[in-house]
Design a protein around this motif. Structure first.
Motif, PDB file in Angstrom:
ATOM      1  N   UNK A   1      76.177  18.027 -45.887  1.00  0.00           N
ATOM      2  CA  UNK A   1      74.975  18.706 -46.622  1.00  0.00           C
ATOM      3  C   UNK A   1      75.828  20.195 -46.854  1.00  0.00           C
ATOM      4  N   UNK A   2      76.212  20.771 -45.994  1.00  0.00           N
ATOM      5  CA  UNK A   2      77.021  21.996 -46.250  1.00  0.00           C
ATOM      6  C   UNK A   2      77.893  22.070 -47.268  1.00  0.00           C
TER       7      UNK A   2
ATOM      8  N   UNK B   1      79.224  15.075 -37.651  1.00  0.00           N
ATOM      9  CA  UNK B   1      80.291  15.883 -38.128  1.00  0.00           C
ATOM     10  C   UNK B   1      81.193  15.071 -39.200  1.00  0.00           C
ATOM     11  N   UNK B   2      80.795  13.763 -39.588  1.00  0.00           N
ATOM     12  CA  UNK B   2      81.493  12.771 -40.616  1.00  0.00           C
ATOM     13  C   UNK B   2      81.154  13.272 -41.913  1.00  0.00           C
ATOM     14  N   UNK B   3      81.530  12.235 -42.692  1.00  0.00           N
ATOM     15  CA  UNK B   3      81.272  12.303 -44.155  1.00  0.00           C
ATOM     16  C   UNK B   3      80.136  11.459 -44.809  1.00  0.00           C
ATOM     17  N   UNK B   4      79.315  10.919 -43.836  1.00  0.00           N
ATOM     18  CA  UNK B   4      77.992  10.149 -44.360  1.00  0.00           C
ATOM     19  C   UNK B   4      77.065  11.198 -45.059  1.00  0.00           C
ATOM     20  N   UNK B   5      76.223  10.675 -45.727  1.00  0.00           N
ATOM     21  CA  UNK B   5      75.091  11.142 -46.352  1.00  0.00           C
ATOM     22  C   UNK B   5      74.083  12.012 -45.466  1.00  0.00           C
TER      23      UNK B   5
END
Length: 338
Positions: free
Chosen positions: A76-77, A66-70
């Motif tokens: 992706x969404x 749910x974080x902001x990593x790749x």
């Protein structure tokens, strides 16, 4: 996203007891951009540590999901916004679906599409920021065109998510810690841990089916870190607080915080500076505390009554603190400082 609730533990053991008490095992980690603590009681320290390690491994996966990593499904969404539908895991789909349900319930006061506002105002990766400015009005208005939970399309049959407009961003910061609490609590219950505390950045779940001693949870005073509003005696429930005092900056003498009103594009500004919600479901506690903060006193209380949630609302009026509580929560208050 949020606040700091301080924990006070008070454990009194009889001097005349010949029974060995269960061992307290605890560990903290920095996950979901906050400090996460797990504290359990069990007979064997090594076994207890193994359990905690397993729970944290699961929470690390939740953080990546749910974080902001790749590798994050949320990333992706967001990258596919306005272009492609994204197939996601069942847990991601259900949490986004739950977020939309809460948005509908709160007339949009809770809205995960405010991710674009968090980025605009500089609250993404807040712990790494060193300077802040208030965005220009035209940029805020432009960003608002990308806000609105009705712009999220869900296809349950194919388990896909689509954001209607390019540059849209969803941010699960207002509900993900509650979800992580739910995952952790269910794991500990499967291991038959009868007494535990989970504190994920101020979102807390406590359980005690072992003895008659409550967990004592102190609600932080939003304007003085050395003081509390009150102390609550809790057994098997969750408490979450949304406040303007953990992630904020001052610009030209005015405080700007990270909890946005999705209708204005600005940090919510209705006099409320802190909302604590006590309800059994940690996912709802997390989301509803945010929604109540945005709604303002009257609508917040109406929402809490509808959900049978107990609350402590702290307002600032003319530089003075005003505290409003639900009637039932008063029985949990063991120490009062307002």
């Amino acid at each position: 996203m949020k606040k700091q609730i301080l924990i006070i533990f008070c454990f009194i053991f009889s001097l005349f007891s010949c029974r060995s008490p269960k061992k307290e095992i605890s560990q903290t980690k920095f996950l979901m951009d906050t400090i996460c603590e797990i504290k359990i009681y069990c007979d064997d320290e090594n076994y207890g540590q193994e359990i905690i390690d397993k729970v944290f491994k699961k929470i690390e996966k939740v953080d990546k999901q749910f974080g902001y990593t790749s590798e994050s499904e949320i990333t992706k969404i967001n990258l596919a916004a306005g272009k492609n539908k994204v197939k996601v895991s069942s847990s991601t789909f259900e949490l986004i679906s739950k977020s939309i349900e809460v948005s509908e319930l709160t007339n949009g006061a809770f809205d995960i599409t405010t991710g674009v506002l968090s980025e605009l105002w500089g609250f993404e990766n807040f712990s790494k920021k060193t300077s802040f400015v208030v965005p220009k009005e035209e940029k805020i208005k432009k960003s608002l065109s990308l806000v609105g939970y009705d712009k999220i399309l869900l296809d349950r049959n194919n388990q896909v998510v689509f954001l209607k407009k390019p540059m849209m961003k969803i941010n699960l910061g207002g509900i993900a810690k509650g979800y992580a609490l739910k995952v952790a609590k269910e794991m500990l219950e499967e291991y038959n841990i009868k007494k535990f505390l989970l504190n994920f950045g101020g979102d807390i779940y406590v359980r005690n089916n072992l003895d008659k001693k409550p967990w004592r949870v102190a609600v932080q005073h939003p304007r003085d870190k050395q003081r509390y509003i009150c102390v609550l005696d809790l057994f098997n429930t969750s408490i979450a607080t949304s406040g303007d005092y953990e992630r904020y900056f001052f610009y030209e003498g005015k405080r700007y915080h990270h909890i946005f009103d999705p209708h204005t594009g600005y940090p919510a500004n209705n006099g409320i500076i802190s909302v604590s919600v006590v309800i059994d479901d940690p996912v709802m506690a997390d989301a509803i505390s945010t929604a109540m903060f945005v709604l303002g006193e009257k609508e917040a209380i109406s929402l809490a009554k509808k959900l049978n949630a107990e609350y402590i609302i702290v307002k600032e009026e003319n530089n003075k603190i005003k505290v409003i509580t639900s009637q039932k929560i008063k029985k949990y208050i063991s120490e009062k400082y307002f």
